[in-house]
Motif scaffolding. Sequence first.
Motif, PDB file in Angstrom:
ATOM      1  N   ASP A  98       0.818  -1.214   0.000  1.00  0.00           N
ATOM      2  CA  ASP A  98       0.000   0.000   0.000  1.00  0.00           C
ATOM      3  C   ASP A  98       0.855   1.270   0.000  1.00  0.00           C
ATOM      4  OD1 ASP A  98      -2.223  -1.621   0.084  1.00  0.00           O
ATOM      5  OD2 ASP A  98      -2.381  -1.557   2.277  1.00  0.00           O
ATOM      6  N   LYS A  99       1.919   1.281   0.777  1.00  0.00           N
ATOM      7  CA  LYS A  99       2.766   2.473   0.848  1.00  0.00           C
ATOM      8  C   LYS A  99       3.437   2.752  -0.495  1.00  0.00           C
ATOM      9  CE  LYS A  99       3.742   2.058   5.805  1.00  0.00           C
ATOM     10  NZ  LYS A  99       4.787   1.891   6.846  1.00  0.00           N
ATOM     11  N   ALA A 100       3.824   1.689  -1.174  1.00  0.00           N
ATOM     12  CA  ALA A 100       4.451   1.862  -2.486  1.00  0.00           C
ATOM     13  C   ALA A 100       3.454   2.422  -3.490  1.00  0.00           C
ATOM     14  CB  ALA A 100       5.010   0.528  -2.983  1.00  0.00           C
ATOM     15  N   VAL A 101       2.206   1.983  -3.405  1.00  0.00           N
ATOM     16  CA  VAL A 101       1.169   2.498  -4.302  1.00  0.00           C
ATOM     17  C   VAL A 101       0.948   3.982  -4.057  1.00  0.00           C
ATOM     18  CG1 VAL A 101      -1.267   2.371  -4.925  1.00  0.00           C
ATOM     19  CG2 VAL A 101       0.025   0.266  -4.551  1.00  0.00           C
ATOM     20  N   VAL A 102       0.825   4.363  -2.794  1.00  0.00           N
ATOM     21  CA  VAL A 102       0.568   5.770  -2.473  1.00  0.00           C
ATOM     22  C   VAL A 102       1.710   6.648  -2.972  1.00  0.00           C
ATOM     23  CG1 VAL A 102       0.244   7.431  -0.612  1.00  0.00           C
ATOM     24  CG2 VAL A 102      -0.855   5.194  -0.478  1.00  0.00           C
ATOM     25  N   ALA A 103       2.942   6.283  -2.655  1.00  0.00           N
ATOM     26  CA  ALA A 103       4.087   7.083  -3.090  1.00  0.00           C
ATOM     27  C   ALA A 103       4.211   7.099  -4.605  1.00  0.00           C
ATOM     28  CB  ALA A 103       5.371   6.538  -2.457  1.00  0.00           C
ATOM     29  N   GLY A 104       3.988   5.952  -5.225  1.00  0.00           N
ATOM     30  CA  GLY A 104       4.164   5.852  -6.673  1.00  0.00           C
ATOM     31  C   GLY A 104       3.144   6.642  -7.463  1.00  0.00           C
ATOM     32  N   VAL A 105       1.869   6.528  -7.104  1.00  0.00           N
ATOM     33  CA  VAL A 105       0.842   7.240  -7.874  1.00  0.00           C
ATOM     34  C   VAL A 105       0.924   8.745  -7.646  1.00  0.00           C
ATOM     35  CG1 VAL A 105      -0.711   5.263  -7.992  1.00  0.00           C
ATOM     36  CG2 VAL A 105      -0.942   6.889  -6.104  1.00  0.00           C
ATOM     37  N   CYS A 106       1.353   9.159  -6.458  1.00  0.00           N
ATOM     38  CA  CYS A 106       1.573  10.595  -6.236  1.00  0.00           C
ATOM     39  C   CYS A 106       2.704  11.103  -7.120  1.00  0.00           C
ATOM     40  CB  CYS A 106       1.886  10.857  -4.767  1.00  0.00           C
ATOM     41  SG  CYS A 106       0.457  10.673  -3.658  1.00  0.00           S
ATOM     42  N   ALA A 107       3.747  10.291  -7.285  1.00  0.00           N
ATOM     43  CA  ALA A 107       4.846  10.659  -8.172  1.00  0.00           C
ATOM     44  C   ALA A 107       4.385  10.730  -9.625  1.00  0.00           C
ATOM     45  CB  ALA A 107       5.989   9.649  -8.030  1.00  0.00           C
ATOM     46  N   VAL A 108       3.533   9.789 -10.040  1.00  0.00           N
ATOM     47  CA  VAL A 108       2.984   9.824 -11.398  1.00  0.00           C
ATOM     48  C   VAL A 108       2.196  11.108 -11.620  1.00  0.00           C
ATOM     49  CG1 VAL A 108       1.304   8.752 -12.948  1.00  0.00           C
ATOM     50  CG2 VAL A 108       2.928   7.321 -11.709  1.00  0.00           C
ATOM     51  N   ALA A 109       1.381  11.482 -10.638  1.00  0.00           N
ATOM     52  CA  ALA A 109       0.593  12.703 -10.756  1.00  0.00           C
ATOM     53  C   ALA A 109       1.493  13.917 -10.934  1.00  0.00           C
ATOM     54  CB  ALA A 109      -0.291  12.871  -9.520  1.00  0.00           C
ATOM     55  N   ALA A 110       2.531  14.010 -10.110  1.00  0.00           N
ATOM     56  CA  ALA A 110       3.435  15.156 -10.191  1.00  0.00           C
ATOM     57  C   ALA A 110       4.168  15.195 -11.516  1.00  0.00           C
ATOM     58  CB  ALA A 110       4.437  15.101  -9.031  1.00  0.00           C
ATOM     59  N   ALA A 111       4.698  14.056 -11.948  1.00  0.00           N
ATOM     60  CA  ALA A 111       5.454  14.013 -13.202  1.00  0.00           C
ATOM     61  C   ALA A 111       4.575  14.349 -14.395  1.00  0.00           C
ATOM     62  CB  ALA A 111       6.087  12.629 -13.377  1.00  0.00           C
ATOM     63  N   THR A 112       3.350  13.863 -14.382  1.00  0.00           N
ATOM     64  CA  THR A 112       2.439  14.101 -15.503  1.00  0.00           C
ATOM     65  C   THR A 112       2.053  15.570 -15.603  1.00  0.00           C
ATOM     66  OG1 THR A 112       1.535  11.864 -15.241  1.00  0.00           O
ATOM     67  CG2 THR A 112       0.250  13.406 -16.537  1.00  0.00           C
ATOM     68  N   VAL A 113       1.762  16.188 -14.478  1.00  0.00           N
ATOM     69  CA  VAL A 113       1.373  17.600 -14.491  1.00  0.00           C
ATOM     70  C   VAL A 113       2.547  18.474 -14.909  1.00  0.00           C
ATOM     71  CG1 VAL A 113       0.654  19.537 -13.045  1.00  0.00           C
ATOM     72  CG2 VAL A 113      -0.483  17.327 -12.828  1.00  0.00           C
ATOM     73  N   VAL A 114       3.730  18.226 -14.360  1.00  0.00           N
ATOM     74  CA  VAL A 114       4.903  19.025 -14.717  1.00  0.00           C
ATOM     75  C   VAL A 114       5.236  18.855 -16.194  1.00  0.00           C
ATOM     76  CG1 VAL A 114       7.386  19.301 -14.331  1.00  0.00           C
ATOM     77  CG2 VAL A 114       5.845  19.029 -12.387  1.00  0.00           C
ATOM     78  N   ARG A 115       5.095  17.651 -16.723  1.00  0.00           N
ATOM     79  CA  ARG A 115       5.386  17.403 -18.137  1.00  0.00           C
ATOM     80  C   ARG A 115       4.439  18.183 -19.038  1.00  0.00           C
ATOM     81  NH1 ARG A 115       7.738  17.314 -22.234  1.00  0.00           N
ATOM     82  NH2 ARG A 115       8.315  15.492 -23.490  1.00  0.00           N
ATOM     83  N   ALA A 116       3.233  18.451 -18.561  1.00  0.00           N
ATOM     84  CA  ALA A 116       2.245  19.165 -19.372  1.00  0.00           C
ATOM     85  C   ALA A 116       2.473  20.671 -19.378  1.00  0.00           C
ATOM     86  CB  ALA A 116       0.838  18.858 -18.871  1.00  0.00           C
ATOM     87  N   LEU A 117       3.313  21.176 -18.480  1.00  0.00           N
ATOM     88  CA  LEU A 117       3.571  22.613 -18.433  1.00  0.00           C
ATOM     89  C   LEU A 117       4.425  23.032 -19.626  1.00  0.00           C
ATOM     90  CD1 LEU A 117       4.353  22.997 -14.615  1.00  0.00           C
ATOM     91  CD2 LEU A 117       2.191  23.444 -15.809  1.00  0.00           C
ATOM     92  N   PRO A 118       4.271  24.263 -20.095  1.00  0.00           N
ATOM     93  CA  PRO A 118       5.052  24.711 -21.256  1.00  0.00           C
ATOM     94  C   PRO A 118       6.532  24.847 -20.912  1.00  0.00           C
ATOM     95  CG  PRO A 118       3.778  26.519 -20.327  1.00  0.00           C
ATOM     96  CD  PRO A 118       3.315  25.291 -19.625  1.00  0.00           C
ATOM     97  N   ALA A 119       7.341  24.043 -21.565  1.00  0.00           N
ATOM     98  CA  ALA A 119       8.797  24.080 -21.379  1.00  0.00           C
ATOM     99  C   ALA A 119       9.429  23.287 -22.506  1.00  0.00           C
ATOM    100  CB  ALA A 119       9.197  23.497 -20.023  1.00  0.00           C
ATOM    101  N   ARG A 120      10.724  23.497 -22.730  1.00  0.00           N
ATOM    102  CA  ARG A 120      11.434  22.744 -23.768  1.00  0.00           C
ATOM    103  C   ARG A 120      11.536  21.278 -23.383  1.00  0.00           C
ATOM    104  NH1 ARG A 120      14.024  25.623 -27.652  1.00  0.00           N
ATOM    105  NH2 ARG A 120      14.155  27.881 -27.374  1.00  0.00           N
ATOM    106  N   GLY A 121      11.635  20.417 -24.398  1.00  0.00           N
ATOM    107  CA  GLY A 121      11.612  18.971 -24.178  1.00  0.00           C
ATOM    108  C   GLY A 121      12.534  18.453 -23.097  1.00  0.00           C
ATOM    109  N   PRO A 122      13.865  18.591 -23.240  1.00  0.00           N
ATOM    110  CA  PRO A 122      14.781  18.040 -22.228  1.00  0.00           C
ATOM    111  C   PRO A 122      14.572  18.651 -20.851  1.00  0.00           C
ATOM    112  CG  PRO A 122      15.960  18.568 -24.255  1.00  0.00           C
ATOM    113  CD  PRO A 122      14.592  19.137 -24.398  1.00  0.00           C
TER     114      PRO A 122
END
Length: 263
Positions: free
Chosen positions: A159-183
Motif C-alpha cells: 500500500d505504501k508503495a502504491v501511495v508514493a508511486g501514484v503521487c509521483a505519477v501525478a506530479a510528473a504528468t502535471v509538470v510534463r504538461a507545463l510549457p517548457a522545452r523537451g529536455p
Amino acid sequence: MVPTTGRGAVRLTAAQRARAEGRSPIIPPGIQPAAVTAGLSLLLAVGAAIHTSALLVPLVLLQAVTAAGWFRLNGMWPARQGIALAFAGALVSDAALLAAGRENAPTAILGTLGVWVLIGIVLTLRSRASSDERMSGLMATVVSAALAILATAYLAAPDKAVVAGVCAVAAATVVRALPARGPVSVAASLLAGGAVGAATAGMLSLGAADGGVLGVSAAVLALIGLRVASYDYPSRFVHFTAGVALPLTAAAPALYVLGRVLV
C-alpha cells in the motif's frame, strides 16, 4: 457530421489540422488530461491508504479507460467486442488476485493474461475479416488486455508503495504538461516525481531514499506512457483516455516489483 464554424467553414480538430499541415505526429495530451490523471492518482492513493476494497473502485475505472484508450489510439473505433474482452480480462485478473492473495499475484495476473491471449486468438480465427484486419485486431486486443490486466499489480503492490508511486505519477504528468522545452520538461518531471515520491514516503515512514527510487521509477514509466499516448496525431478522445490512463497503467508493474523489494 463534419464540425463547422458559424460561417459554414469546416472546423478541424488540433490533430486534423496538424496532419493537414504536415506537422509532427507527436501531440502531447496537455494539461487537462494531466489534471484528470492527477485526480485519478489521488483516488488510487486514497484507496490504497484505506483498504484494498477502496482501491478496487478507481482501479477498475483505470482499467476500463485503459482498454478503451488503447483501441482508439490504434484507430479502432468502435471496437466494442475487443474493449469488452480486454476489460473483462482485467476484472477476472482482479478477482483472481483477491481470491489467491497478494503472495500469489504473479500466478493470478500472468495466468489470466495467458488465458486471455488464447481467447483473443480463438475469436480472431473465427472472424471473417481480411487477414490484415484480423492481425491488427488481434494485436490491439492482446496489448489492450495485457495493459488492463497488468494494472492489477496495484492490488498486489504494498500500500505504501502504491501511495508514493501514484503521487509521483501525478506530479510528473502535471509538470510534463507545463510549457517548457523537451529536455528541460523531462528533467523537471523526473525531479518532481522523485521529490514527491520521497516526500510521500517520508510521511508514510517508508524512507525518503526508497520513496525517491519509487518516485523516479514511476515518473519514467509515466512519461513513457504519455509518449505512447501522444503518437500518430491522437484525437482529443485519445488524450482523455489513453493520455489519462497510460501513465498510471505503465507504472503499475514497477511499483509492484520495487514495492516488494523496498517496503
